[in-house]
Design a protein around this motif. Structure first.
Motif, PDB file in Angstrom:
ATOM      1  N   SER A   7      55.283  38.628  53.812  1.00 14.09           N
ATOM      2  CA  SER A   7      56.004  39.911  53.913  1.00 14.09           C
ATOM      3  C   SER A   7      56.199  40.580  52.557  1.00 14.09           C
ATOM      4  O   SER A   7      57.252  41.163  52.300  1.00 14.09           O
ATOM      5  N   VAL A   8      55.188  40.485  51.680  1.00 15.94           N
ATOM      6  CA  VAL A   8      55.367  41.104  50.357  1.00 15.94           C
ATOM      7  C   VAL A   8      55.228  42.617  50.451  1.00 15.94           C
ATOM      8  O   VAL A   8      54.437  43.146  51.241  1.00 15.94           O
ATOM      9  N   GLU A   9      55.983  43.288  49.623  1.00  9.55           N
ATOM     10  CA  GLU A   9      55.835  44.740  49.521  1.00  9.55           C
ATOM     11  C   GLU A   9      56.101  45.185  48.088  1.00  9.55           C
ATOM     12  O   GLU A   9      56.741  44.470  47.306  1.00  9.55           O
ATOM     13  N   LYS A  10      55.530  46.344  47.777  1.00 11.21           N
ATOM     14  CA  LYS A  10      55.734  46.915  46.445  1.00 11.21           C
ATOM     15  C   LYS A  10      55.901  48.408  46.599  1.00 11.21           C
ATOM     16  O   LYS A  10      55.101  49.063  47.271  1.00 11.21           O
ATOM     17  N   TRP A  11      56.932  48.936  45.998  1.00 11.91           N
ATOM     18  CA  TRP A  11      57.115  50.387  46.065  1.00 11.91           C
ATOM     19  C   TRP A  11      57.405  50.951  44.683  1.00 11.91           C
ATOM     20  O   TRP A  11      57.867  50.257  43.788  1.00 11.91           O
ATOM     21  N   TYR A  12      57.119  52.218  44.552  1.00 13.14           N
ATOM     22  CA  TYR A  12      57.400  52.960  43.323  1.00 13.14           C
ATOM     23  C   TYR A  12      58.142  54.238  43.682  1.00 13.14           C
ATOM     24  O   TYR A  12      58.027  54.728  44.812  1.00 13.14           O
ATOM     25  N   LEU A  13      58.885  54.749  42.702  1.00 10.01           N
ATOM     26  CA  LEU A  13      59.516  56.052  42.927  1.00 10.01           C
ATOM     27  C   LEU A  13      58.487  57.122  42.595  1.00 10.01           C
ATOM     28  O   LEU A  13      57.819  57.057  41.569  1.00 10.01           O
ATOM     29  N   ARG A  14      58.367  58.083  43.476  1.00 12.12           N
ATOM     30  CA  ARG A  14      57.378  59.141  43.235  1.00 12.12           C
ATOM     31  C   ARG A  14      58.054  60.481  43.501  1.00 12.12           C
ATOM     32  O   ARG A  14      58.782  60.625  44.472  1.00 12.12           O
ATOM     33  N   GLY A  15      57.796  61.428  42.637  1.00  8.37           N
ATOM     34  CA  GLY A  15      58.426  62.734  42.803  1.00  8.37           C
ATOM     35  C   GLY A  15      59.868  62.692  42.341  1.00  8.37           C
ATOM     36  O   GLY A  15      60.302  61.734  41.695  1.00  8.37           O
ATOM     37  N   LYS A  16      60.622  63.741  42.682  1.00 13.52           N
ATOM     38  CA  LYS A  16      62.003  63.842  42.203  1.00 13.52           C
ATOM     39  C   LYS A  16      62.965  63.154  43.164  1.00 13.52           C
ATOM     40  O   LYS A  16      62.722  63.089  44.356  1.00 13.52           O
ATOM     41  N   LYS A  26      52.742  47.857  51.866  1.00 11.81           N
ATOM     42  CA  LYS A  26      53.768  47.681  52.905  1.00 11.81           C
ATOM     43  C   LYS A  26      53.791  46.208  53.326  1.00 11.81           C
ATOM     44  O   LYS A  26      52.813  45.492  53.103  1.00 11.81           O
ATOM     45  N   SER A  27      54.869  45.791  53.931  1.00 12.57           N
ATOM     46  CA  SER A  27      55.087  44.374  54.266  1.00 12.57           C
ATOM     47  C   SER A  27      53.790  43.680  54.725  1.00 12.57           C
ATOM     48  O   SER A  27      53.233  44.012  55.770  1.00 12.57           O
ATOM     49  N   THR A  28      53.318  42.731  53.913  1.00  9.78           N
ATOM     50  CA  THR A  28      51.989  42.141  54.113  1.00  9.78           C
ATOM     51  C   THR A  28      52.019  40.617  54.098  1.00  9.78           C
ATOM     52  O   THR A  28      52.672  40.014  53.248  1.00  9.78           O
ATOM     53  N   ASP A  29      51.285  40.016  55.035  1.00 10.87           N
ATOM     54  CA  ASP A  29      51.062  38.568  55.042  1.00 10.87           C
ATOM     55  C   ASP A  29      49.584  38.308  54.792  1.00 10.87           C
ATOM     56  O   ASP A  29      48.733  38.961  55.402  1.00 10.87           O
ATOM     57  N   LEU A  30      49.299  37.347  53.921  1.00 14.26           N
ATOM     58  CA  LEU A  30      47.904  37.002  53.640  1.00 14.26           C
ATOM     59  C   LEU A  30      47.871  35.599  53.063  1.00 14.26           C
ATOM     60  O   LEU A  30      48.748  35.217  52.282  1.00 14.26           O
ATOM     61  N   LYS A  31      46.856  34.836  53.473  1.00 17.45           N
ATOM     62  CA  LYS A  31      46.769  33.447  53.019  1.00 17.45           C
ATOM     63  C   LYS A  31      45.422  33.204  52.354  1.00 17.45           C
ATOM     64  O   LYS A  31      44.389  33.629  52.890  1.00 17.45           O
ATOM     65  N   MET A  32      45.443  32.539  51.208  1.00 20.26           N
ATOM     66  CA  MET A  32      44.200  32.110  50.557  1.00 20.26           C
ATOM     67  C   MET A  32      44.149  30.582  50.593  1.00 20.26           C
ATOM     68  O   MET A  32      45.110  29.924  50.188  1.00 20.26           O
ATOM     69  N   GLY A  57      50.428  36.453  40.466  1.00 24.31           N
ATOM     70  CA  GLY A  57      51.565  36.158  39.581  1.00 24.31           C
ATOM     71  C   GLY A  57      51.726  37.159  38.456  1.00 24.31           C
ATOM     72  O   GLY A  57      52.395  36.882  37.460  1.00 24.31           O
ATOM     73  N   LEU A  58      51.118  38.336  38.605  1.00 23.82           N
ATOM     74  CA  LEU A  58      51.151  39.329  37.526  1.00 23.82           C
ATOM     75  C   LEU A  58      52.109  40.486  37.797  1.00 23.82           C
ATOM     76  O   LEU A  58      52.393  41.281  36.907  1.00 23.82           O
ATOM     77  N   LEU A  59      52.581  40.593  39.035  1.00 23.06           N
ATOM     78  CA  LEU A  59      53.391  41.752  39.412  1.00 23.06           C
ATOM     79  C   LEU A  59      54.434  41.304  40.430  1.00 23.06           C
ATOM     80  O   LEU A  59      54.082  40.840  41.521  1.00 23.06           O
ATOM     81  N   THR A  60      55.697  41.439  40.052  1.00 23.52           N
ATOM     82  CA  THR A  60      56.778  40.942  40.923  1.00 23.52           C
ATOM     83  C   THR A  60      56.914  41.820  42.169  1.00 23.52           C
ATOM     84  O   THR A  60      57.031  43.040  42.039  1.00 23.52           O
ATOM     85  N   PRO A  61      56.875  41.217  43.361  1.00 26.38           N
ATOM     86  CA  PRO A  61      57.043  42.018  44.580  1.00 26.38           C
ATOM     87  C   PRO A  61      58.459  42.584  44.672  1.00 26.38           C
ATOM     88  O   PRO A  61      59.392  42.006  44.117  1.00 26.38           O
ATOM     89  N   ASP A  62      58.615  43.703  45.389  1.00 24.71           N
ATOM     90  CA  ASP A  62      59.958  44.256  45.632  1.00 24.71           C
ATOM     91  C   ASP A  62      60.574  43.666  46.892  1.00 24.71           C
ATOM     92  O   ASP A  62      61.763  43.832  47.145  1.00 24.71           O
ATOM     93  N   GLY A  63      59.747  43.013  47.701  1.00 25.05           N
ATOM     94  CA  GLY A  63      60.265  42.349  48.894  1.00 25.05           C
ATOM     95  C   GLY A  63      59.300  41.249  49.273  1.00 25.05           C
ATOM     96  O   GLY A  63      58.121  41.299  48.901  1.00 25.05           O
ATOM     97  N   GLY A  64      59.778  40.243  49.993  1.00 25.72           N
ATOM     98  CA  GLY A  64      58.916  39.136  50.414  1.00 25.72           C
ATOM     99  C   GLY A  64      58.673  38.147  49.298  1.00 25.72           C
ATOM    100  O   GLY A  64      59.250  38.253  48.207  1.00 25.72           O
ATOM    101  N   LYS A  65      57.781  37.186  49.571  1.00 29.03           N
ATOM    102  CA  LYS A  65      57.530  36.110  48.599  1.00 29.03           C
ATOM    103  C   LYS A  65      56.050  35.789  48.494  1.00 29.03           C
ATOM    104  O   LYS A  65      55.303  35.983  49.450  1.00 29.03           O
TER     105      LYS A  65
END
Ligand code: ATP
Ligand code: MG
Length: 230
Positions: A7-16, A26-32, A57-65
């Motif tokens: 359930s990882v997700e990453k968001w940014y603030l965009r616009g004002k 968006k909330s994502t599941d994936l297995k390697m 391991g290069l970018l901290t998710p905003d949600g999930g693990k």
């Protein structure tokens, strides 16, 4: 080693305004898993690199693990995470970064020297494998050239040799075949497939549909949403 996005997700603030969240992933599941090649395609800006960087391991998710063998990657402190990545992960970055004033072979051996107490034997093995990979990709003659003298496609192949020379258990390749000709594209995809056949878990982000022939699992990213690519 099994690497899972839960359930990882990453968001940014965009616009004002503070409430303008734009979800790159968006909330994502994936297995390697070991032995498997996972291919991720999708349009430019759809979130492929963002997802890969979170798993690497290069970018901290905003949600999930992100879980490595069940343990939360981002619960580690910076040094432990960096050591874990250095010892187990191989990365071909989309930007094909190299250190320009080092030689090609020095670049390839650089990750080996950072943390691990290398024995002369493992150094030699990494050098031998690096050279073998360079020869297969047609750049063996460039081992002693300065990295800044290379063309874009040559630099990308150096990054592939650098990522694989230490025989990592998990390999991330972000657009590894962009700026390569057809023959080198096939060689690079075969090298990544072979790494998986030797039990690495491999993820390839690409626009190259040929990569699907080398995949065990194929996914598509659309506006931050991951789905199976049939
Ligand atoms: N640091 C950041 N700040 C704000 N927005 C970002 C940031 N990083 C990425 N994005 C946005 O997130 C979206 C996904 O970017 P990402 O690099 O993951 O796309 P991609 O699928 O890899 O694209 P490409 O195929 O062009 O490499 C893009 O719209 C991008 O503008
Ligand atoms: Mg990208």
């Amino acid at each position: 080693m099994i690497l899972e996005a839960c359930s990882v997700e990453k968001w940014y603030l965009r616009g004002k305004g503070d409430s303008n969240r734009f979800f790159a992933v968006k909330s994502t599941d994936l297995k390697m898993a070991p032995g498997k090649v996972t291919v991720l395609t999708g349009r430019s800006g759809s979130g492929k690199t963002t997802l890969m960087n979170m798993m690497a391991g290069l970018l901290t998710p905003d949600g999930g693990k992100i879980l490595l063998d069940g343990k939360d990657l981002y619960a580690l402190n910076d040094v432990s995470l960096s050591q874990l990545r250095n010892g187990n992960f191989g990365m071909v970055p989309q930007s094909a970064d190299v250190l320009p004033c080092l030689t090609v072979m020095e670049n390839i051996l650089l990750p080996q020297g950072i943390y691990r107490n290398q024995t002369a034997d493992s150094d030699l093995q990494a050098e031998e494998l690096g050279l073998e990979l360079m020869n297969r990709m047609g750049i063996g003659h460039l081992a002693d050239a300065l990295a800044k003298e290379l063309s874009g496609g040559e630099r990308r192949r150096v990054c592939i040799a650098r990522a694989l020379a230490g025989r990592p258990k998990i390999i991330f390749a972000d657009e590894p075949t962009s700026d390569l000709d057809d023959e080198n594209t096939r060689i690079v995809l075969a090298i990544l497939r072979q790494a998986a056949d030797s039990d690495a878990a491999v993820m390839i982000v690409t626009h190259d549909t040929e990569a699907l022939e080398y995949a065990d699992e194929a996914y598509r990213m659309d506006g931050g949403h991951l789905s199976l690519n049939y």
